[in-house]
Scaffold this active site. Structure first.
Site: not given
Length: 358
Positions: A163, A133-135, A84, A159
């Site tokens: 995700k 995740t918001d990424e 992460s 990353y």
């Protein structure tokens, strides 16, 4: 009744397990690979708890996951397991591809086989909740509206790309095979038991040690900050009542630039642990060369979660960050123990050769 939690010795996963068992008598089977970020000491209070079964292992180990599913017959699987850290993904993307994509694929296949063999009520009640995740949404300009669940995926780091791929797999296993899935995409978490390579705990640990407080670029990268225990309560609510196949954004409604976060930590330390010589911790702030592809702004619109399921965060940033700093000050032994040789080597590697800006 039992749930299976993957990645339950990591920062968010361990907080979830601790909160779950504090509020419920429902057992947890906790599967974690115990990489650098997995810390059994975080779960020390559960050592003699009969409702917590810890298993060291990989979500990509199909035989192990099959055995756990058959032995414990969980009513839900919650997938926290992930590599992460963006900086680590830049230096070594392979592990992120293996864990976040291939690991999720193998876990989904094991769960699909288990779920497909269930009968009637247990099959209808089963859930697979994927924590993301918001990424995955990419970066926002200063005046862009916050990310909603329908925002286009535009990941910018190894990353976030890994995700995003895992999110797509989860969606596909629902639409193709009917697997009853739920997905949550959260903003930046902070709080107790956070591994001290991330911004807030790194600033606390470095400040107390008299070390520089490294801030990337101009420090104006904006993030939405979510207290980890609020995140845990949101996941419990989505598991309880979320609509199958849906994604729910989880945010704290706290957009702040990184430099403001660092300055807030410094002010709290000035108050709670003042330096003997009377100097301010902010004097240790040091600007370093920005990392490659650093997203400028993330912001979460969490209205869907509030409107559909009645959830909103209990903590403001002011209350949450104070609790966080107080926790680190009260738990120096945990901090010392987590600062292994591997951790020190990582921080040295990450900031070695960085251009220091006065």
């Amino acid at each position: 009744m039992t749930i299976l939690v993957t990645g339950g010795a990591g920062f968010i996963g361990a907080n979830f397990v601790l909160d779950w068992l504090a509020a419920s008598s429902e057992s947890v089977v906790n599967l974690d690979k115990l990489t650098y970020a997995g810390n059994l000491e975080t779960l020390g209070s559960l050592q003699n708890n009969a409702h917590h079964v810890f298993v060291q292992g990989d979500i990509g180990d199909r035989a192990l996951v099959d055995k756990l599913l058959q032995t414990h017959q969980p009513r839900a699987v919650l997938n926290f397991a992930a590599e992460s850290h963006v900086d680590r993904s830049i230096h070594g993307p392979g592990e992120f591809i293996e864990t976040n994509i291939m690991g999720t694929f193998r876990l989904l296949e094991a769960v699909r086989g288990y779920w497909g063999a269930l009968h009637d009520s247990p099959k209808a009640a089963f859930r697979f909740l994927h924590v993301s995740t918001d990424e995955v949404y990419g970066s926002l300009a200063q005046k862009d509206p916050a990310f909603t669940e329908t925002h286009r995926y535009e990941p910018n780091s190894p990353y976030s790309a890994s995700k995003a791929a895992s999110d797509h797999l989860v969606r596909a296993w629902h639409h193709t095979y009917g697997l009853p899935v739920l997905t949550t995409n959260c903003s930046n978490n902070y709080g107790p038991y956070h591994f001290p390579e991330k911004l807030i705990p790194l600033m606390i640990v470095n400040a107390l040690a008299g070390k520089p407080l490294p801030v990337y670029g101009d420090g104006m990268q904006v993030r939405d900050w979510l207290y980890v225990k609020d995140h845990c309560s949101a996941i419990r609510r989505v598991l309880e009542a979320g609509r199958l196949g849906e994604t729910y954004n989880v945010g704290g409604w706290n957009e702040k630039p990184n430099i403001e976060i660092v300055q807030t930590v410094c002010r709290l330390l000035d108050e709670l642990r003042p330096q003997v010589d009377g100097t301010n911790y902010s004097q240790q702030i040091t600007y370093v060369t920005d990392r490659p592809g650093h997203d400028r702004r993330y912001a979460i619109d969490a209205r869907k979660l509030e409107q559909e399921l009645g959830w909103k965060p209990a903590e403001t940033f002011e209350s949450g960050i104070r609790k966080t700093v107080e926790w680190y000050l009260a738990n120096p032994q945990w901090v010392r123990n987590v600062q292994s040789g591997a951790y020190r080597e990582w921080v040295q590697k990450q900031y070695a050769g960085a251009e220091l800006v006065p």
